[in-house]
Every structure is written in structure tokens, then in C-alpha cells.
Enzyme design. Structure first.
Site, PDB file in Angstrom:
ATOM      1  N   PHE A 152       1.296 -17.975  -7.808  1.00  0.00           N
ATOM      2  CA  PHE A 152       0.554 -19.228  -7.854  1.00  0.00           C
ATOM      3  C   PHE A 152       0.308 -19.639  -6.425  1.00  0.00           C
ATOM      4  O   PHE A 152       1.147 -19.423  -5.568  1.00  0.00           O
ATOM      5  CB  PHE A 152       1.340 -20.300  -8.601  1.00  0.00           C
ATOM      6  CG  PHE A 152       1.537 -19.936 -10.027  1.00  0.00           C
ATOM      7  CD1 PHE A 152       0.536 -20.134 -10.940  1.00  0.00           C
ATOM      8  CD2 PHE A 152       2.711 -19.354 -10.442  1.00  0.00           C
ATOM      9  CE1 PHE A 152       0.697 -19.769 -12.267  1.00  0.00           C
ATOM     10  CE2 PHE A 152       2.887 -18.988 -11.771  1.00  0.00           C
ATOM     11  CZ  PHE A 152       1.881 -19.195 -12.685  1.00  0.00           C
ATOM     12  N   CYS A 153      -0.841 -20.207  -6.174  1.00  0.00           N
ATOM     13  CA  CYS A 153      -1.159 -20.491  -4.788  1.00  0.00           C
ATOM     14  C   CYS A 153      -1.982 -21.767  -4.724  1.00  0.00           C
ATOM     15  O   CYS A 153      -2.514 -22.227  -5.720  1.00  0.00           O
ATOM     16  CB  CYS A 153      -2.035 -19.416  -4.177  1.00  0.00           C
ATOM     17  SG  CYS A 153      -1.590 -17.763  -4.643  1.00  0.00           S
ATOM     18  N   THR A 154      -2.087 -22.303  -3.512  1.00  0.00           N
ATOM     19  CA  THR A 154      -3.020 -23.394  -3.263  1.00  0.00           C
ATOM     20  C   THR A 154      -3.795 -23.046  -2.004  1.00  0.00           C
ATOM     21  O   THR A 154      -3.192 -22.662  -1.007  1.00  0.00           O
ATOM     22  CB  THR A 154      -2.266 -24.725  -3.042  1.00  0.00           C
ATOM     23  OG1 THR A 154      -1.441 -24.979  -4.183  1.00  0.00           O
ATOM     24  CG2 THR A 154      -3.244 -25.873  -2.849  1.00  0.00           C
ATOM     25  N   ARG A 195      -0.735 -28.673  -9.552  1.00  0.00           N
ATOM     26  CA  ARG A 195      -0.583 -28.813  -8.103  1.00  0.00           C
ATOM     27  C   ARG A 195      -1.888 -29.323  -7.498  1.00  0.00           C
ATOM     28  O   ARG A 195      -1.957 -29.701  -6.350  1.00  0.00           O
ATOM     29  CB  ARG A 195      -0.204 -27.458  -7.489  1.00  0.00           C
ATOM     30  CG  ARG A 195       1.238 -27.044  -7.812  1.00  0.00           C
ATOM     31  CD  ARG A 195       1.466 -25.569  -7.604  1.00  0.00           C
ATOM     32  NE  ARG A 195       0.811 -24.796  -8.657  1.00  0.00           N
ATOM     33  CZ  ARG A 195      -0.099 -23.862  -8.430  1.00  0.00           C
ATOM     34  NH1 ARG A 195      -0.432 -23.540  -7.205  1.00  0.00           N
ATOM     35  NH2 ARG A 195      -0.662 -23.225  -9.440  1.00  0.00           N
TER      36      ARG A 195
END
Ligand SMILES: *[C@@H]1O[C@H](CO)[C@@H](O)[C@H](O)[C@H]1NC(C)=O
Ligand SMILES: *[C@@H]1O[C@H](CO)[C@@H](O)[C@H](O)[C@H]1NC(C)=O
Ligand SMILES: *[C@@H]1O[C@H](CO)[C@@H](O)[C@H](O)[C@H]1NC(C)=O
Length: 348
Positions: free
Chosen positions: A114-116, A290
Site C-alpha cells: 500500500f502506498c501514498t 489514507r
């Protein structure tokens, strides 16, 4: 005195965040060397890599797949394009691993990542790019996070933040041209992507496309085109920043081509675009939102003066920063010397 003040700042910041980031080691990968020689000095610093890879394989890859990958390992040049086959062969040799063992982590598109990623434009028109990379095996990956300056004739051609032993790129800056990050778009079983990666020669692992594009594209627009219209083994989000006003976008890519390209656009007040792991026109699930905390932190920061530190603060907002975050990066292709990366250590 300055060093002391710096230290105090660091202590203060870590007190506030309950987390002390560290600086990843930096390496030069010399593209003038042969493919096999390029990574030797890097991976020799990580003798624990073969054992780590074994752990991952045992946990996640079915035995049948392992033996298959072992078999194709010996014919790596038929399955993986240059320079990746040669570079992986060099890594395997340096660490005394089988080719199959060295190949798997390089084409394993994502177990649970998972990333932003955020691209933003400040009032002076500077383009900024910030990202957190979250992954399972967090502790392992924190230990092998590195910054790499890829050089030709002693000059930096591009810089990536990556993991030792991994030859594709998920976070990269080409000075004076563009920055790219890749975020997972969860479509399809990971082992399906693995098989496609191996057998469909038209389909590139999405991290190879990032590096190929960085090598080949001269500017933002040509990079957007190459990322959008190259077949990848899996669906993915590519986030890209340039050097001129308006040069920032999130590309939502299906395997064959882009489904949607979402640009920053100050004429409608959209001075940043932020992507986690859900299509931007869809509400993220409440179990993993997020996006909204990230947007809130960006709006609190504003676009008057963006700095490495102000973006670092956004990236340190929980749950944008979370226990699976391995590293944070802030980049700006127009101000390439500002590139800064941190290994994150938020505890579980
Ligand atoms: C390399 O690995 C092989 C097989 O696992 C082993 O027999 C050999 O001793 C190893 N060589 C070195 C230099 O570690
Ligand atoms: C990471 O490195 C630290 C310090 O060298 C070590 O204690 C720890 O066991 C390592 N973690 C993993 C998962 O390899
Ligand atoms: C700066 O942010 C405001 C909203 O706060 C927006 O309306 C404006 O277009 C932005 N300016 C630029 C140059 O992106």
C-alpha cells in the site's frame, strides 16, 4: 553548533512523531559497467539477502511455482529483457544464489503493498513529488532500503529509492525532467501477475517500465505517453511530476493502457493530486482510508511555500505513515539536489 541544532531538531521531530526516521545508505550504480557488474558492490553489503529471499519464497510462493521459476531461471535471457536479465544474473552470482531465487523478488508484483504518492505545485510553479512506500515484510525491507544514483560517464542520469537486489524502480527522479512513483492497483491474483510477467513477453513488470521510461523519455509529456501506452503485467497507478506548471498527474493504468489521466490544474484550484491504492473517482474503503487524512494534511500545508520539510510532515501524518511504511521520499525534478529519503520506523 549547527550540527547540535540539527540534532535537537531531529530529537524534537521524533518526539512529536513517536518515530525516528533514519537515512538510507547511498550507492552509485555505474551504467557504463556491464550489466552483470553493476550491482555487485551493492549486494555484497547485504549478505543476508539470500536468507531473506528464501523466507519470502517459503511463505508466499507455492512449491510448483518455485520449481518452475528455477527452471526458467537458467533461460533468464529468453524471459526477461535487457538490462534486467544481466543485472539479476550479476546479483545472483555475487550472492551465490540460484537465478530463480534472484528473479522471484524482482517480478513478484506485490503481495500486499500500500502506498501514498502526491504531486503538488507551489505558487512559484515548482513541482514537488512525495511518497510513502508501504509493504509487507516491513522490517526486512527497511533494512535493505537504499538510494541509488545511476550514472553514465560520472554524471547522474537518474536517482532511485529502492531495495537492494531489486533492479526495477518504484520511485525515481530524472533531474531536470520528471519524477515517477508507482502505487499498487489491486487487480488480479499476484501469482497470475507473476505468470504473466514470465510468459507474456509483450508485458513488462510495472517497475521495469518505470526504469525504461526514465532511461528513454526526455520530458514529462513523453514519459506520460510511454507509461500510458506500454503493456504491463498488471494494473498500476503511475504518479508523475515534471518541471513546468501543470506537469503533474496520476495515471490509472490497466494492463494494456491508461484508463484515466488526472492532471493537477490550478485553474480549478487543483494544485495537487494524491493517490493511494484506489481509483480517484471511487471512495476509499473506511478500513483503509489514507486518502482523506493525506488531503487534509496537504490543505493544512497549503501551496504558498512547499518545502522538503513540509512534505515530510504530510508523509508523517498517520495513517499516511503507518506501521507498514518502509520509506518516505520527497523529490522535485526541477530542484534535483533536494531529493531526500527516510527509512521509517513506526512500530506495530
Ligand atoms: C554456493 O552455493 C553452493 C550450493 O548451495 C555451495 O555448494 C557452495 O559452496 C557455495 N559457494 C560459496 C562460495 O559460498
Ligand atoms: C534488521 O536489522 C537489524 C539491525 O541490524 C536486525 O537486528 C534485524 O534483525 C533486522 N531485521 C530483519 C527482519 O532482517
Ligand atoms: C494554490 O491553492 C489555491 C487553493 O488553496 C488554488 O486555488 C490555486 O489555484 C493554487 N495555485 C496554484 C499555482 O496552483
Amino acid at each position: 553548533m549547527a550540527a547540535l541544532r540539527c540534532l535537537c531538531m531531529l530529537v524534537l521531530v521524533s518526539l512529536c512523531l513517536g518515530e525516528t526516521p533514519t537515512v538510507p545508505p547511498k550507492y552509485v550504480v555505474d551504467l557504463d559497467l556491464t550489466e552483470e557488474q553493476r550491482w555487485t558492490h551493492v549486494v555484497k553489503d547485504y549478505p543476508e539477502l539470500p536468507e531473506m529471499i528464501q523466507t519470502v519464497i517459503k511463505k508466499y510462493v507455492p512449491d510448483d511455482l518455485v520449481s518452475m521459476v528455477e527452471q526458467i531461471g537458467s533461460a533468464i535471457d529468453d524471459y526477461l529483457p535487457s538490462p534486467y536479465a544481466g543485472e539479476i544474473r550479476g546479483i545472483a552470482k555475487a550472492l551465490n544464489m540460484t537465478l530463480g531465487e534472484a528473479v522471484i523478488p524482482n517480478i513478484l508484483y506485490d503481495l500486499t503493498s500500500f502506498c501514498t504518492s502526491i504531486v503538488a505545485q507551489d505558487l512559484s510553479g515548482n513541482i514537488w513529488h512525495a511518497r510513502n512506500l508501504d509493504y509487507s515484510f516491513t522490517d526486512m525491507l527497511r533494512n535493505i532500503t537504499i538510494i541509488v544514483d545511476f550514472q553514465r560517464q560520472g554524471k547522474i542520469v537518474y536517482s532511485g529509492v529502492t531495495y537492494a537486489g531489486y533492479v526495477g524502480l518504484l520511485s525515481v527522479q530524472k533531474p531536470g525532467a520528471f519524477t515517477i512513483t508507482a502505487d499498487e492497483r489491486d487487480k488480479g491474483a499476484w501469482w497470475m501477475n507473476l505468470l504473466i510477467g514470465i510468459f507474456d513477453k509483450q508485458a513488462k513488470p510495472m517497475s521495469f517500465l518505470v526504469r525504461d521510461t526514465t532511461e528513454q523519455a526526455e520530458d514529462f509529456q513523453s514519459a506520460v505517453r510511454q507509461l500510458s501506452y506500454t503493456v504491463t503485467e498488471a494494473s498500476v497507478y503511475y504518479i508523475i511530476g515534471g518541471v513546468k506548471k501543470g506537469e503533474g498527474a496520476v495515471i490509472t493504468k490497466e494492463r494494456l493502457s491508461a484508463l484515466d489521466t488526472w492532471y493537477i490544474d490550478s485553474t480549478v484550484g487543483r494544485w495537487f493530486v494524491l493517490e493511494t491504492n484506489y481509483d480517484h473517482w471511487v471512495t476509499p474503503p473506511t478500513s483503509d482510508d489514507r486518502r482523506d487524512p493525506g488531503i487534509k494534511a496537504m490543505n493544512a500545508m497549503g501551496n504558498k511555500t512547499i518545502t522538503v520539510n513540509s512534505l515530510f510532515k504530510v508523509l508523517s501524518t498517520q495513517p499516511v505513515l503507518n506501521p507498514t511504511t518502509t520509506y518516505s521520499v520527497v523529490m522535485s525534478a526541477g530542484q534535483p539536489d533536494l531529493l531526500t529519503a527516510w527509512v521509517r520506523h513506526l512500530a506495530h
